[in-house]
Design an enzyme around this catalytic site. Structure first.
Site, PDB file in Angstrom:
ATOM      1  CB  VAL A  76      -7.700  -9.868  -5.480  1.00 26.26           C
ATOM      2  CG1 VAL A  76      -7.982 -10.176  -4.013  1.00 26.26           C
ATOM      3  CG2 VAL A  76      -7.719 -11.148  -6.299  1.00 26.26           C
ATOM      4  CB  ALA A 121      -7.294  -3.631  -4.785  1.00 26.09           C
ATOM      5  CE  LYS A 122       0.275  -5.364  -7.025  1.00 19.47           C
ATOM      6  NZ  LYS A 122       1.053  -4.316  -6.351  1.00 19.47           N
ATOM      7  N   GLY A 123      -4.350  -6.354  -9.146  1.00 17.51           N
ATOM      8  CA  GLY A 123      -4.958  -6.968 -10.322  1.00 17.51           C
ATOM      9  C   GLY A 123      -3.931  -7.209 -11.394  1.00 17.51           C
TER      10      GLY A 123
END
Ligand code: NAD
Length: 432
Positions: A76, A121-123
């Site tokens: 994201v 962001a992060k994933g």
């Protein structure tokens, strides 16, 4: 001013959940208060609460047995208005898109507070790496990277390690990306091994940042480090380093705990012995030289500073009223639920919010990215000095904003971050 009185008219009370709050809702409750204080126009509000990209990828892997298993991966990008998006990648069986959305937004605010030219962001990949061989984790990492090639890049989206990912996983991402682009691109990830363009001081950066802002907060409250007592929950990367560095400043660490146990010693815990115990036994359980206490009691010990550095949702409406610390330094992401905030505020506890307190990690990630791009690497001393300067500046800026708006530091931090991103967005304008 009580936080509740600043809630916007359209604010909806979330469903009553005792201890666990939806991380995105928890983030949005604080965001809403700050947006209301800033009088954020509705269009900007909509823009900033919505991630710019939410990607779900499927990762088919041939297991060691030959059987094919399909894993689900997420990335994201909450916002990239300040620069390339930045944020960790976690591997865990219970991750969700909602959690990624909250963590990605926190990264946007964190970078804005630190004046780092990155978005958030992060994933992650839904999997349990402890049950997978190293080869399967490598395959998952490479396929996940290949699926995200269009968005990754030193100028696009720059991942970092998070829960259950490490330097090796970053090395695989860097290698996969470099193989596809036909050139070695060290700046595509941070938290890499030193040999591959990692930065000195990165491993200690988050704990060091916690120590720096704790000293700033002590100064505001009038506590002298050498007269102070500290309790740390979580004895991993963040907690153990924060404890060690605070002790070096003269603080007495009277309580520590991890997933297995919690310990108290009013004379001060020998941290080297605790570290040695963990090296031999993996967890703190059975640690001699301190009194074993129930894990729930750790957070409620009488102390000057409490550092929750383990996981989210630890300080809730259930235990917030029993906390005796004068300062809380949130080493972990989201250790305090939104419902616990007003309870701590009423008790006059100074909470250094996660988006400031644990921003040392992303700050040295930024230094790593800068060093990779210029191809010149700094001494550890230079990294630490620059980190200290930026953490102190961010603390002072958040403190001043909180005073200006007469709100707790957490809301001050959100106000500062949202204002910065919104102003940048206005200058850039809306394309299309
Ligand atoms: P880590 O895995 O190195 O350590 C986590 C520690 O918490 C371990 O000691 C573990 O035993 C303990 N723990 C886990 N569950 C617990 C529980 N229920 N009760 C008590 N203790 C428990 O992880 P870390 O890198 O130190 O990260 C800790 C927190 O800090 C996480 O919230 C992470 O998102 C956040 N954070 C880490 C960094 C970083 O650079 N490492 C940066 C920013 C934020």
């Amino acid at each position: 001013m009580a936080v509740e009185s600043q809630l916007p008219a359209n604010y909806k009370e979330p469903a009553p959940i005792l201890d666990k709050e939806n991380p995105f809702e928890s983030m949005m409750q604080r965001f809403d208060v700050a947006a209301h204080l800033l009088n954020l126009e509705p269009g900007l509000y909509e823009y900033l609460k919505t991630p710019v990209k939410q990607i779900v990828v499927s990762i088919p892997i041939a297991l060691d047995s030959g059987e094919i298993k399909v894993f689900e991966g997420y990335r994201v990008i909450h916002n990239n208005i300040l620069g390339p998006s930045k944020g960790g990648i976690r591997y865990a069986p219970d991750i969700s898109l909602d959690e990624m959305k909250a963590l990605a937004a926190w990264m946007t605010w964190k970078c804005a507070i630190m004046s780092i030219p990155f978005g958030g962001a992060k994933g992650g990949v839904k999997c349990d790496p402890s049950k997978l061989s190293q080869l399967i984790v490598e395959k998952i990492t490479r396929r996940y990277t290949a699926n995200l090639l269009e968005i990754l890049g030193p100028d696009g989206d720059v991942p970092a390690p998070d829960m259950n990912t490490n330097e090796q996983v970053m090395a695989w991402i860097m290698d996969t990306y470099s193989m596809h682009t036909k050139k070695t691109a060290t700046g595509v990830v941070t938290g890499k091994p030193l040999l591959l363009g990692g930065s000195l001081g990165r491993r200690e950066a988050t704990g060091r940042g916690c120590m720096i802002v704790t000293l700033s907060a002590m100064d505001k409250v009038g506590i002298k480090p050498k007269d102070s007592t500290v309790v740390v929950q979580g004895f991993g990367n963040v907690g153990s380093i924060a404890a060690k560095l605070l002790r070096e400043q003269g603080c007495k660490i009277i309580g520590i705990g991890d997933v297995s146990a919690a310990y108290y010693n009013k004379k001060g815990i020998d941290l080297d012995k605790a570290q040695e115990w963990i090296k031999q036994n993996r967890t703190l359980a059975g640690f001699p030289g301190a009194e074993s206490i129930p894990q729930d009691d750790l957070l409620e010990l009488d102390c000057d500073v409490l550092v929750p550095a383990a996981k989210e949702d630890q300080i809730t409406q259930r235990n917030a009223g029993k906390i005796k610390a004068k300062i809380i330094c949130e080493g972990a992401n989201g250790p305090t639920t939104a419902k616990a905030d007003p309870i701590l505020q009423d008790k006059g506890i100074l909470v250094i919010p996660d988006i400031l307190a644990n921003a040392g990690g992303v700050t040295v990630s930024y230094f790593e990215w800068v060093q990779d791009r210029i191809g010149y690497f700094w001494s550890e001393d230079r990294v630490n000095r620059r980190l200290e300067k930026m953490m102190k500046a961010a603390f002072n800026a958040v403190y001043a904003t909180a005073e200006q708006y007469k709100v707790p530091l957490r809301i001050g931090a959100y106000v500062m971050a949202i204002d910065k991103v919104a102003k940048t967005l206005k200058l850039r304008g809306i394309y299309g």
